[in-house]
Design an enzyme around this catalytic site. Structure first.
Site, PDB file in Angstrom:
ATOM      1  N   GLY B 112       0.822  -1.213   0.000  1.00  0.00           N
ATOM      2  CA  GLY B 112       0.000   0.000   0.000  1.00  0.00           C
ATOM      3  C   GLY B 112       0.848   1.251   0.000  1.00  0.00           C
ATOM      4  CB  CYS B 113       3.751   2.218   2.051  1.00  0.00           C
ATOM      5  SG  CYS B 113       2.882   1.792   3.576  1.00  0.00           S
ATOM      6  CB  THR B 114       5.082   0.415  -2.855  1.00  0.00           C
ATOM      7  OG1 THR B 114       5.974  -0.119  -1.872  1.00  0.00           O
ATOM      8  CG2 THR B 114       5.806   0.557  -4.169  1.00  0.00           C
TER       9      THR B 114
END
Lengths: 286, 218
Positions: B112-114
């Site tokens: 998700g952070c990527t």
């Protein structure tokens, strides 16, 4: 014009590091045939399941329960089995390796399946089902006995555990059918796949594309949509990561040892003529 | 069900629904895309030992059961000074005079952070056009941020919130009963006042669209 460089003057060959897991080779034909121990375990598992279901039926026949309850329980078990196969499949696909206690052999088997998805269609039935049948024989028998010993007259309870075990054991057969060519499916199976009663070939094919992080359920696949839409497994992966620091395999570029081996199959297809063996993709498109 | 969309702002983060605190409107959860796997130097490795352990998220519930973060719309958040991906200290006050998008995310190199970082990167020109600065904050150390920023060519600042001190100070709510660090974005105006807060753990790209909309109206 050209000079030969003595070997001792050559730069050492840079080799990529060996894969973290050994790359499973294609199974040879003998490994796909059923052995007598495999047949025995399959029989034992089947007997345990039939015993549980017949206990349920006899309780209904004796009038201690209406048929509706065990039928509802069996349906609930069929649904839960789909979810259970998804969770287990997610776990072995993402964590551990061959050296993991208890699950190591299964993880290797799943790894081999990812490498050669179509091989499962060549396995004889007992060869394919014996591991799950053994689990059913060992787990279901004491559970059923405990239900009977507790004086339980619940036909629904016996139906639930029997149906759950049946669906889990047969999930491997449904899985094989999800890899099979349409024309080779037994009569009625394609219709059941299209109706969503059994996991469909298209749905399971989606699991076999990188990063192999969707469509984990393999009984009916009914839970796949929900689990993928709401990113349930991603949430679990994040929790595991923050609790233990362990990354699931699906977060990173798929290791070669887990990726489908299309090169070897393509090369074999070019040189031999065996239709059954030489499939380039794990899922047939016809 | 734990994943039912929430329509109220500042609700306890038991749900995976987005929460928006601006003009009383809230987005409904939509079908989410799956994350693209990444090649990662950290594949198969445990989280670096230097990373802060997952904190126990302190949650307080008012009698109405609504939890509000300490930093809310309309207030000037407390200043902080954190190290960026190059190890240099960066203070929030440095950005006074221009809008700032401060986004808290769980960890580098997670799906998700990527996706979120790449989405901010891909829309960075729009943020620049709006005169805004983008700052990402997580508990990872500078080395992790540097590798993450280099790998995905992130043009904005990533700050290391060691011990998740700033996250706690700002009251960023956790998710899944506190087991996951929350994903929450704040939009600060030129005066440093919070004008918008958006929370959505599992639809990270939505943070970009939502915050751009607000920036364009500032």
């Amino acid at each position: 014009m050209y000079t030969l460089t003595p070997r001792c003057h050559l730069q050492p060959v840079r080799r990529s590091p060996p894969p973290s897991l050994s790359v499973p080779s294609r199974a040879d034909r003998d490994e796909l045939r059923s052995t007598w121990p495999q047949r025995a375990w399959t029989l034992a598992g089947t007997a345990a399941i039939l015993s549980s279901l017949s206990t349920s039926a006899s309780l209904v026949a004796a009038g201690s329960s209406s048929p509706a309850e065990p039928l509802a329980a069996a349906l609930a078990a069929y649904s839960l089995a789909d979810l259970a196969t998804g969770v287990y499949h997610w776990f072995v696909d993402n964590y551990g390796d061959a050296s993991t206690p208890v699950f190591g052999a299964q993880i290797t088997a799943f790894q081999g399946h990812h490498r050669h998805p179509y091989t499962i269609t060549f396995r004889e039935p007992c060869n394919n089902l014996h591991a799950l049948a053994r689990g059913a024989a060992l787990a279901l028998t004491p559970v059923d006995a405990a239900l009977s010993a507790a004086g339980s007259t619940s036909a629904a309870a016996h139906a639930f555990v029997g149906a759950f075990a049946a669906c889990v054991v047969l999930s491997q057969q449904f899985h094989a059918w999800a890899h099979e060519k349409r024309r080779r499916l037994p009569p009625g199976v394609e219709a059941l796949q299209s109706a969503g009663v059994l996991v469909s070939r298209a749905q399971h094919a989606a699991h076999h594309s990188q990063p192999y992080n969707t469509n984990y359920c393999i009984v009916s696949g009914m839970w796949n949509g929900l689990l993928d839409r709401y990113k349930v497994f991603e949430a679990l992966e994040m929790v595991v990561y923050f609790r233990t620091g362990i990354r699931p395999r699906s977060w990173d570029e798929t290791d070669a040892s887990w990726k489908e081996d299309t090169g070897a199959e393509n090369a074999a297809a070019a040189t031999a003529g065996n239709d059954g063996l030489l499939q380039t993709a794990g899922i047939s498109s016809d | 069900m734990a994943f039912t969309p929430s329509t109220a702002c500042c609700k306890p983060s038991l749900a995976l629904a987005p929460r928006a605190s601006s003009r009383g409107s809230a987005a409904r959860a939509q079908a989410a895309l799956l994350c693209t796997p990444s090649t990662s130097a950290f594949r198969g490795l445990r989280r670096p030992a230097s990373a802060a352990p997952a904190p126990r998220w302190r949650r307080s519930a008012a009698s109405t059961g609504i939890v509000c973060g300490k930093v809310s719309k309309g207030i000037v958040p407390p200043n902080f000074t954190l190290k960026d991906q190059n190890g240099k200290p960066v203070s929030l006050n440095k950005f006074k005079g221009k809008p700032v998008v401060v986004y808290f995310y769980p960890a580098d190199e997670t799906p998700g952070c990527t996706k979120q970082a790449c989405a901010f990167r891909d829309s960075y020109e729009k943020f620049k056009k709006a005169g805004a600065e983008v700052i990402g904050i997580s508990g990872d150390d500078a080395a992790s941020h540097k590798a993450f920023a280099q790998k995905y060519r992130l043009p904005f600042t990533l700050l290391s919130d060691e011990g998740n001190r700033v996250r706690k100070e700002w009251g960023v709510p956790g998710d899944l009963f506190g087991t996951l660090p929350g994903r929450q974005t704040y939009v600060l105006d030129k005066q440093g006042v919070v004008q918008y807060i958006y929370n959505n753990q599992f639809q990270p790209e939505k943070h970009i669209g939502e915050t751009l909309k607000i920036l364009q109206s500032l």
